[in-house]
Design an enzyme around this catalytic site. Structure first.
Site, short mmCIF file in Angstrom:
data_model
loop_
_atom_site.label_atom_id
_atom_site.label_comp_id
_atom_site.label_asym_id
_atom_site.label_seq_id
_atom_site.Cartn_x
_atom_site.Cartn_y
_atom_site.Cartn_z
N TYR A 94 17.20 66.83 14.70
CA TYR A 94 18.33 66.35 13.89
C TYR A 94 17.87 65.36 12.82
O TYR A 94 18.46 65.26 11.76
CB TYR A 94 19.40 65.70 14.79
CG TYR A 94 20.32 66.74 15.40
CD1 TYR A 94 21.46 67.15 14.74
CD2 TYR A 94 20.01 67.34 16.61
CE1 TYR A 94 22.29 68.13 15.27
CE2 TYR A 94 20.82 68.31 17.16
CZ TYR A 94 21.97 68.70 16.48
OH TYR A 94 22.78 69.68 17.01
N GLU A 136 24.96 68.83 23.27
CA GLU A 136 23.85 69.72 23.66
C GLU A 136 23.08 69.13 24.85
O GLU A 136 22.61 69.89 25.71
CB GLU A 136 22.94 69.97 22.43
CG GLU A 136 23.64 70.92 21.46
CD GLU A 136 23.17 70.84 20.01
OE1 GLU A 136 22.02 70.43 19.77
OE2 GLU A 136 23.97 71.20 19.12
N ARG A 205 15.57 86.12 18.54
CA ARG A 205 16.82 86.85 18.32
C ARG A 205 17.66 86.72 19.60
O ARG A 205 17.11 86.57 20.68
CB ARG A 205 16.58 88.36 18.08
CG ARG A 205 15.82 88.70 16.82
CD ARG A 205 16.60 88.42 15.54
NE ARG A 205 15.87 88.85 14.36
CZ ARG A 205 15.03 88.08 13.67
NH1 ARG A 205 14.81 86.83 14.04
NH2 ARG A 205 14.41 88.55 12.60
N GLN A 206 18.99 86.84 19.43
CA GLN A 206 19.88 86.78 20.60
C GLN A 206 20.22 88.20 21.05
O GLN A 206 20.42 89.08 20.20
CB GLN A 206 21.19 86.05 20.25
CG GLN A 206 21.05 84.55 20.07
CD GLN A 206 20.31 84.15 18.80
OE1 GLN A 206 20.60 84.67 17.73
NE2 GLN A 206 19.34 83.26 18.91
N GLY A 277 27.94 96.68 19.90
CA GLY A 277 28.85 95.58 20.25
C GLY A 277 29.43 95.72 21.64
O GLY A 277 30.06 94.79 22.16
N THR A 279 27.79 95.67 24.35
CA THR A 279 26.95 95.08 25.41
C THR A 279 27.61 93.93 26.19
O THR A 279 27.62 93.96 27.42
CB THR A 279 25.57 94.63 24.85
OG1 THR A 279 25.79 93.84 23.68
CG2 THR A 279 24.69 95.81 24.52
N PRO A 280 28.17 92.89 25.52
CA PRO A 280 28.77 91.82 26.34
C PRO A 280 30.00 92.31 27.09
O PRO A 280 30.32 91.81 28.18
CB PRO A 280 29.15 90.75 25.30
CG PRO A 280 29.24 91.46 24.00
CD PRO A 280 28.29 92.61 24.07
N PHE A 395 27.64 89.28 16.19
CA PHE A 395 26.21 89.42 16.45
C PHE A 395 25.40 88.82 15.30
O PHE A 395 24.56 89.48 14.68
CB PHE A 395 25.85 90.90 16.63
CG PHE A 395 26.08 91.41 18.04
CD1 PHE A 395 26.63 90.58 19.00
CD2 PHE A 395 25.74 92.70 18.39
CE1 PHE A 395 26.85 91.04 20.30
CE2 PHE A 395 25.94 93.16 19.68
CZ PHE A 395 26.50 92.33 20.63
#
Ligand SMILES: Cc1cc2nc3c(=O)[nH]c(=O)nc-3n(C[C@H](O)[C@H](O)[C@H](O)COP(=O)(O)OP(=O)(O)OC[C@H]3O[C@@H](n4cnc5c(N)ncnc54)[C@H](O)[C@@H]3O)c2cc1C
Ligand code: HEM
Length: 403
Positions: A94, A136, A205-206, A277, A279-280, A395
């Site tokens: 930060y 966080e 990547r997510q 899309g 997948t979740p 995504f």
């Protein structure tokens, strides 16, 4: 912050509205020149298409607009925080970001950036940074206090690689240390990172976890993003498909994300997905089935044709006689072979499914490309569905602000 400083921040909202992406674009370029090591934690492809710049600009604008009461931003702070912890962002980052952001405001606004404006923004940034890194910190603490949980990057072994369609392949990821697997909430995602020799960079990547928690492995299901028009092949998805094999190790961060089932009721659930899309939503659906949920479930999915249709048999099995899952599948192209099945030709169109889907207490979960989410969200709202009952996942950097 003094009242004067708050007024200064509010007075810069119009300038931010006009120059937000210009400013964040300049900021990223500056930061990557001075701190090139940060290229390893950002998705450098997102830098090409302005989506990350837009997401950051919108977040800063929302903060400036709500400077009197930043508490209203907490849902957004949580969404961003989930992405940050999934990328192992720490408080020391930060300080670097703050420095480049304030200098960038000066460089972009030129003489208009008076010392008072720069001072006010420095105080405001530090306040926001404290709120965000404080939140966080809590998310990281939850991870270390979860059985099998961890923070940072942890090695996982690919024990199975399964072709789900002509362009989607699943990877079953087991902890390399053979320790316990941290549970997750269906709908959450992991970050995976690979070293890219040509760039001499790590790239994260997510990927949404596409199975329900099973105590043994996480399944991710990755679409191979192939080159189209002038756009190159997707960097990570192609490497995962072509070069990552059974027995290989992948570095992964702990499950994160706030896209999840509203589980405090027995309301009907409608899942609406486009392409990968799903997948979740598959993870959520499997969880509902495994837990013996009594919620009536409808599965609506659209893709180009049967070759790219992943998890077809799984959904057919779940929608078989015994299970209460109704399915509606849309193909852009219905070929002769598929024509006998219950299929709709064209893009997903909720209108052809009738009003049965539109109950006031139904919860809707949408995942697909941005325009797909926007279209269905707007149609549902136009039909009288409450915005709070419509949940969606993008995504990519969060740039849709629908509800
Ligand atoms: C929360 C979340 C969950 C996700 N879940 C899944 C999932 O379950 N399955 C899945 O497959 N994906 C998922 N994704 C998407 C995934 O993270 C990646 O974005 C996707 O795999 C593409 O990455 P890539 O590295 O292959 O492509 P990238 O290299 O990131 O490229 C992405 C696109 O940009 C284009 N592009 C790249 N460089 C340029 C350039 N210079 N100019 C113009 N265009 C360019 C590429 O052609 C490609 O179409 C998810 C994303 C998020 C945020
Ligand atoms: C007040 C400060 C910050 C704000 C307002 C902010 C805002 C955002 C927003 C809105 C997103 C998109 C979220 C999403 O897509 O889900 C994001 C993502 C991200 N942020 Fe931050 N952020 C801040 C600080 C930082 C810091 C300090 C770092 C570390 C260097 C950082 C690194 C990232 C990364 C790597 C992503 C994902 C981007 C990508 O991979 O494309 N951010 N941030």
């Amino acid at each position: 912050m003094t009242a004067d400083q708050k007024n200064i921040i509010k007075s810069t909202v119009p300038v931010l509205k006009e120059n937000g992406v210009l400013l964040t674009d300049h900021f990223y370029k500056r930061m990557f020149v001075h701190n090139p090591e940060l290229k390893n934690i950002f998705n450098m492809s997102n830098q090409q298409n302005s989506r990350q710049q837009t997401a950051l600009a919108m977040a800063i604008l929302a903060y400036a607009e709500n400077i009197e009461n930043p508490a209203v931003l907490m849902p957004a702070v949580n969404g961003i925080g989930q992405k940050h912890v999934s990328l192992d962002i720490r408080p020391e980052h930060y300080i670097i970001v703050g420095k480049h952001l304030i200098v960038s405001i000066g460089e972009v606004l030129g003489e208009a950036a008076t010392p008072e404006i720069l001072d006010a923004w420095e105080v405001a940034y530090n306040q926001l940074a404290q709120i965000m890194s404080g939140h966080e910190h809590k998310l990281y603490s939850e991870k270390v206090n979860t059985k099998g949980g961890w923070i940072g990057w942890k090695p996982f072994v690919v024990k199975e690689k399964i072709v789900e369609s002509s362009e989607i392949t699943s990877f079953h990821l087991y902890p390399a240390d053979q320790g316990p697997l941290a549970d997750f909430i269906p709908g959450q995602y992991l970050s995976v990172r690979l070293f890219i020799p040509e760039l001499n960079l790590l790239q994260p990547r997510q990927y949404s976890i596409s199975n329900a928690p099973n105590g043994s492995y996480y399944r991710i299901s990755v679409k191979k993003e192939t080159a189209a028009n002038l756009n190159p092949d997707g960097l990570i998805s192609n490497r995962l498909h072509d070069f990552v094999h059974v027995g290989d190790i992948l570095e992964v961060t702990a499950p994160a994300g706030s896209f999840m089932l509203a589980n405090n009721n027995d309301h009907p659930v409608v899942f609406i997905s486009g392409g990968v899309g799903q997948t979740p939503l598959i993870s959520m659906l499997e969880e509902l089935i495994k837990s013996g949920s009594k919620k009536p479930v409808t599965w609506i999915h659209g893709c180009r044709d049967k070759n790219v249709h992943a998890f077809k048999e799984t959904i057919e099995y779940w929608s078989g006689q015994k299970q209460a899952v109704k399915k509606h599948i849309f193909y852009d192209q219905v070929d002769q072979e598929s024509a006998g099945e219950t299929l709709y030709q064209g893009w997903v169109d909720l209108n052809v499914l009738g009003d049965e889907l539109l109950k006031l207490d139904t919860e809707y979960y949408i995942c697909g490309p941005g325009p797909f989410i926007t279209k269905h969200y707007k149609e549902l709202v136009a039909k009288g569905i409450r915005a709070e009952a419509i949940h969606f996942e993008e995504f990519g950097p969060q740039t849709l602000h629908l509800n």
